[in-house]
Design a protein around this motif. Structure first.
Motif, PDB file in Angstrom:
ATOM      1  N   LEU A 348      -0.366   0.174  -0.041  1.00 41.51           N
ATOM      2  CA  LEU A 348      -1.748   0.628  -0.100  1.00 41.51           C
ATOM      3  C   LEU A 348      -1.847   2.108   0.280  1.00 41.51           C
ATOM      4  N   LEU A 349      -0.979   2.580   1.181  1.00 40.93           N
ATOM      5  CA  LEU A 349      -0.957   4.005   1.479  1.00 40.93           C
ATOM      6  C   LEU A 349      -0.574   4.804   0.238  1.00 40.93           C
ATOM      7  N   GLN A 350       0.363   4.288  -0.533  1.00 38.82           N
ATOM      8  CA  GLN A 350       0.749   4.979  -1.760  1.00 38.82           C
ATOM      9  C   GLN A 350      -0.417   5.037  -2.742  1.00 38.82           C
ATOM     10  N   VAL A 351      -1.179   3.951  -2.853  1.00 40.01           N
ATOM     11  CA  VAL A 351      -2.338   3.941  -3.753  1.00 40.01           C
ATOM     12  C   VAL A 351      -3.345   5.001  -3.329  1.00 40.01           C
ATOM     13  N   MET A 352      -3.686   5.029  -2.026  1.00 34.51           N
ATOM     14  CA  MET A 352      -4.671   6.001  -1.540  1.00 34.51           C
ATOM     15  C   MET A 352      -4.181   7.431  -1.763  1.00 34.51           C
ATOM     16  N   MET A 353      -2.908   7.680  -1.498  1.00 35.05           N
ATOM     17  CA  MET A 353      -2.374   9.027  -1.691  1.00 35.05           C
ATOM     18  C   MET A 353      -2.405   9.431  -3.158  1.00 35.05           C
ATOM     19  N   ASN A 354      -2.089   8.497  -4.050  1.00 32.53           N
ATOM     20  CA  ASN A 354      -2.136   8.813  -5.483  1.00 32.53           C
ATOM     21  C   ASN A 354      -3.545   9.188  -5.909  1.00 32.53           C
TER      22      ASN A 354
END
Length: 461
Positions: A348-354
């Motif tokens: 989910l951190l990767q999604v938010m960063m993207n």
């Protein structure tokens, strides 16, 4: 067709000058009736012959049609009598077992079966008094022309005569060897696809991590420099303490020790040590926190899920993006009440960063406009929804349906992989949520919306 003979030619000729022959009680009208009936019978015979020729032609066409069907069938077929002997077959079965049709006729079907278990199942179907008209499936192995076993799934249906009495069975089956090989190849392709997907996911995470290296290095530099400066101070303090303790152990007079104590600033050193140690520990802990955060983000995700607050994930994502590639990005985000979901913190951190990085890329492309991102969230007890609204150039209508396709990107060559949104879409889908995009009213940027099941209704990991 030759013309029917007329009655005049059937009457016996009369001698010249003599009356014609006459039969007692038979006059000319009777002869005419007889000739008329003969004419009708002859015409009927001709018509029947023509009809018979038509029937024979139709029968021949039907036989040719049935033969072409049997020849064209890729499934093997065996029509057996009540005893299980083959009465009719097709080219597929002949080719499979390597025997001509004449050799198969009259042969028990069980002789083509490779093992006794399959033969017993065939005999059981033949002995069943009232088999299902829909067919019974029997799995057997036949011996092919090379002597190898070929799995075949036979569909067994009863064959009835005109009176509805069963006169045999029809076995129609498909050799499963090719299907099993195709399934094996499909499974291998599926496994390769999953491995590729994991590699793409990891590659995208590494690409995101690479964009943050500069900011992370800057952030690590502060606590490391602080710790390094404190260590140098501790080294100097250690030398002064060693000198003073040497004088104490040497038994110097009190006055000399006091003078040395003032010279080495031992009192100041002792007062400064607690704060120096606390600062060193704080810097080391800050460095450890940064390293742990990097490890959580860069490590291969094992799909482990746990309850987490999206507020913390969003704050961390904003922090990383700002430190990495967007130091001047104006992000408006006010954390609200705890927003609990069940999920993987790293994914989910990767999604938010993207999403934040894409917003920066879109908003920073407008000259004279300060890049700005507004993040808002709300929930209805069942779903948690977040909106990422930027002030970029917006999304072209023809691109809206392709945004989440793998490798699709509107960025220049070398500026994007085209995998960020696709992977983010897949991650949210695996978490039971969804992701979509639309343009803001007035063409002032785009907004990406995502929703995840609230923790109370979240699907189990």
């Amino acid at each position: 067709m030759p013309p029917a003979p007329r009655h005049a030619s059937l009457l016996p000729p009369a001698a010249p000058g003599l009356p014609g022959p006459e039969l007692e009680g038979v006059d000319e009208s009777t002869w005419l009736d007889v000739i008329h009936k003969m004419d009708e019978v002859y015409s009927q015979l001709v018509a029947d012959e023509i009809a018979l020729e038509h029937k024979n032609a139709e029968l021949e066409q039907s036989q040719q049609f049935i033969f072409s069907l049997l020849t064209a069938m890729s499934d093997v077929l065996a029509a057996c009598n009540e005893a299980g002997c083959i009465e009719e077959t097709n080219a597929a079965l002949c080719e499979l077992v390597g025997r001509p049709e004449q050799a198969l006729r009259g042969l028990p079907l069980t002789e083509l079966v490779a093992d006794e278990g399959g033969a017993a199942r065939i005999r059981h179907v033949l002995a069943t008094p009232a088999p299902q008209r829909s067919g019974t499936v029997v799995e057997v192995e036949l011996t092919d022309a090379q002597g190898q076993r070929v799995p075949v799934d036979f569909n067994c249906t009863p064959r009835m005569d005109a009176s509805g009495r069963r006169v045999g069975m029809v076995f129609v089956g498909r050799p499963m060897g090719e299907i099993k090989r195709a399934y094996h190849q499909l499974r291998e392709a599926h496994e390769a696809l999953k491995r590729t997907q994991q590699q793409l996911l990891h590659s995208e995470k590494m690409a995101s991590l690479g964009r943050l290296v500069a900011g992370v290095a800057h952030e690590l530099n502060n606590p490391i420099s602080f710790v390094l400066g404190n260590v140098h101070a501790l080294q100097r303090y250690t030398e002064r303490l060693r000198t003073y303790l040497g004088a104490v152990h040497a038994g110097l007079p009190e006055a000399e020790r006091a003078a040395l104590r003032v010279k080495l600033r031992i009192d100041h050193l002792l007062a400064d040590l607690p704060s120096l140690m606390d600062g060193t520990l704080e810097g080391a802990q800050r460095t450890a926190d940064i390293v742990n955060g990097l490890k959580r983000f860069s490590a291969m995700d094992r799909g482990e899920r746990a309850p987490l607050d999206l507020n913390g994930v969003i704050e961390r994502a904003i922090h990383w993006v700002r430190k990495g590639t967007a130091p001047g990005f104006e992000v408006v985000w006010t954390p609200g009440p705890p927003c609990m979901v069940m999920g993987s913190a790293g994914q989910l951190l990767q999604v938010m960063m993207n999403l934040i990085q894409n917003a920066w890329d879109a908003a920073s492309g407008r000259p004279g406009v300060t890049p700005r991102l507004e993040i808002s969230g709300h929930g209805d007890g069942r779903w948690t929804r977040l909106a990422f609204a930027d002030n970029g150039t917006g999304i072209q209508p023809e691109h809206l349906t392709r945004l989440f396709d793998p490798f699709f990107t509107t960025k220049p060559v070398g500026k994007g992989t085209g995998l960020g949104l696709s992977i983010s879409y897949g991650i949210l889908e695996q978490h039971g949520g969804r992701l979509w995009a639309e343009n803001r009213p007035g063409g002032n940027g785009a907004v990406f919306l995502l929703e995840l099941p609230h923790l109370q209704t979240a699907a189990p990991a």
